[in-house]
Design a protein around this motif. Sequence first.
Motif, PDB file in Angstrom:
ATOM      1  N   UNK A  15       0.836  -1.201   0.000  1.00 41.32           N
ATOM      2  CA  UNK A  15       0.000   0.000   0.000  1.00 41.32           C
ATOM      3  C   UNK A  15       0.871   1.250   0.000  1.00 41.32           C
ATOM      4  N   UNK A  16       0.460   2.241  -0.796  1.00 44.20           N
ATOM      5  CA  UNK A  16       1.255   3.455  -0.941  1.00 44.20           C
ATOM      6  C   UNK A  16       1.310   4.281   0.342  1.00 44.20           C
ATOM      7  N   UNK A  17       0.243   4.260   1.093  1.00 45.49           N
ATOM      8  CA  UNK A  17       0.214   4.999   2.346  1.00 45.49           C
ATOM      9  C   UNK A  17      -0.475   4.153   3.411  1.00 45.49           C
ATOM     10  N   UNK A  18      -0.043   4.265   4.654  1.00 48.29           N
ATOM     11  CA  UNK A  18      -0.711   3.516   5.716  1.00 48.29           C
ATOM     12  C   UNK A  18      -2.120   4.050   5.935  1.00 48.29           C
ATOM     13  N   UNK A  19      -3.022   3.166   6.329  1.00 54.77           N
ATOM     14  CA  UNK A  19      -4.382   3.606   6.578  1.00 54.77           C
ATOM     15  C   UNK A  19      -5.357   2.455   6.630  1.00 54.77           C
ATOM     16  N   UNK A  20      -6.632   2.793   6.763  1.00 60.54           N
ATOM     17  CA  UNK A  20      -7.708   1.813   6.845  1.00 60.54           C
ATOM     18  C   UNK A  20      -8.282   1.565   5.455  1.00 60.54           C
ATOM     19  N   UNK A  21      -8.046   0.372   4.928  1.00 62.21           N
ATOM     20  CA  UNK A  21      -8.471   0.031   3.569  1.00 62.21           C
ATOM     21  C   UNK A  21      -9.677  -0.907   3.603  1.00 62.21           C
ATOM     22  N   UNK A  22     -10.720  -0.621   2.812  1.00 59.67           N
ATOM     23  CA  UNK A  22     -11.893  -1.504   2.785  1.00 59.67           C
ATOM     24  C   UNK A  22     -11.560  -2.827   2.109  1.00 59.67           C
ATOM     25  N   UNK A  23     -12.082  -3.900   2.680  1.00 58.99           N
ATOM     26  CA  UNK A  23     -11.854  -5.241   2.131  1.00 58.99           C
ATOM     27  C   UNK A  23     -13.061  -5.763   1.347  1.00 58.99           C
ATOM     28  N   UNK A  24     -14.230  -5.218   1.645  1.00 58.17           N
ATOM     29  CA  UNK A  24     -15.456  -5.606   0.930  1.00 58.17           C
ATOM     30  C   UNK A  24     -16.300  -4.361   0.692  1.00 58.17           C
ATOM     31  N   UNK A  25     -17.254  -4.477  -0.233  1.00 56.92           N
ATOM     32  CA  UNK A  25     -18.226  -3.400  -0.419  1.00 56.92           C
ATOM     33  C   UNK A  25     -19.586  -4.011  -0.691  1.00 56.92           C
ATOM     34  N   UNK A  26     -20.639  -3.225  -0.448  1.00 58.27           N
ATOM     35  CA  UNK A  26     -21.976  -3.790  -0.592  1.00 58.27           C
ATOM     36  C   UNK A  26     -22.980  -2.746  -1.069  1.00 58.27           C
ATOM     37  N   UNK A  27     -24.074  -3.268  -1.628  1.00 63.39           N
ATOM     38  CA  UNK A  27     -25.237  -2.478  -2.019  1.00 63.39           C
ATOM     39  C   UNK A  27     -26.436  -3.053  -1.274  1.00 63.39           C
ATOM     40  N   UNK A  28     -27.257  -2.197  -0.697  1.00 67.24           N
ATOM     41  CA  UNK A  28     -28.413  -2.691   0.042  1.00 67.24           C
ATOM     42  C   UNK A  28     -29.576  -1.717  -0.059  1.00 67.24           C
ATOM     43  N   UNK A  29     -30.767  -2.232   0.267  1.00 63.25           N
ATOM     44  CA  UNK A  29     -31.991  -1.427   0.275  1.00 63.25           C
ATOM     45  C   UNK A  29     -32.732  -1.688   1.576  1.00 63.25           C
ATOM     46  N   UNK A  30     -33.172  -0.603   2.232  1.00 67.19           N
ATOM     47  CA  UNK A  30     -33.924  -0.701   3.477  1.00 67.19           C
ATOM     48  C   UNK A  30     -35.387  -0.412   3.177  1.00 67.19           C
ATOM     49  N   UNK A  31     -36.230  -1.447   3.254  1.00 69.63           N
ATOM     50  CA  UNK A  31     -37.639  -1.287   2.912  1.00 69.63           C
ATOM     51  C   UNK A  31     -38.386  -0.421   3.911  1.00 69.63           C
ATOM     52  N   UNK A  32     -37.886  -0.346   5.140  1.00 71.82           N
ATOM     53  CA  UNK A  32     -38.546   0.460   6.168  1.00 71.82           C
ATOM     54  C   UNK A  32     -38.317   1.951   5.934  1.00 71.82           C
ATOM     55  N   UNK A  33     -37.052   2.324   5.713  1.00 71.85           N
ATOM     56  CA  UNK A  33     -36.723   3.740   5.494  1.00 71.85           C
ATOM     57  C   UNK A  33     -36.777   4.131   4.021  1.00 71.85           C
TER      58      UNK A  33
END
Length: 263
Positions: A231-249
């Motif tokens: 990694x070019x710079x130290x930091x917090x890197x995401x390992x997964x990503x997601x798409x979701x839908x909340x039927x209530x809101x």
Amino acid sequence: MTNQFKSSPFFTRMMCWCSALACIMLFSTCEDDEDDNLEGTFYGPVVAVGQGNARTWVTTDNAGAPMAVGVTFSEQAINSNGLGNGMKMYTLALPAQAEQTLYDHVMLDWNPQGHDPIPLYGVPHFDLHFYMVSEAQVAAIQPQATMDEMPAEQFRPQNYILTPGVVPGMGAHWVDVTDMNNTPDNFDKTFIYGSHDGNFIFHEPMFTLDFLNTLPTVGTQTMSIPQPTAYQQPGLYPQRYSYSYNATTKEYTISLLDLTEKD
């Protein structure tokens, strides 16, 4: 208790000690309350998008460390009639808790006719750029028809290649050659890396309007993010990503998950 005792120096000192003890206990309680507030989901300012709105958020653990970051927008925001027929760009500020993440701000782009290369991405879709540099640095990026300078090989995610050119006010784009979404007529969703002058500067979920409209039926979709070997710079890197839908809101959410410290 006699008035004589109340007026004695001992009584005065005792009352001072009690007052001091009460202050210490109150301060300690306030500190505990602050500690309790370290964990949770914290939101950025609401931005009008189409006929609805969008906002960023960061979720932290009980030590205040970010675990996930993302964008949530209302169902009305993705109404194509409200978004219109022209490209639109929305800058989304992050909450203060995002200072511990890699990200400076988020840019949401609406592309009603898609964009080049048209055989791949020529359908109505959104680009969601999580920028690791400031708005001023992004705005200063100049167009370039040739290939941009490449980051060193160890910093490139596996199976990703640099596409030609540099988009002004955005950067160069890297795509996963093993992802069927990056082939003609197969684009629903994909994850893009962005760079400029040899440095990676953004992470980008890119997704079609049609795909978002399937989420109320198919449910949450979660994918791994291909990683580099270094990694070019130290930091917090995401390992997964997601798409979701909340039927209530009645809200859609795009999340970068499992933020993991990398040196």
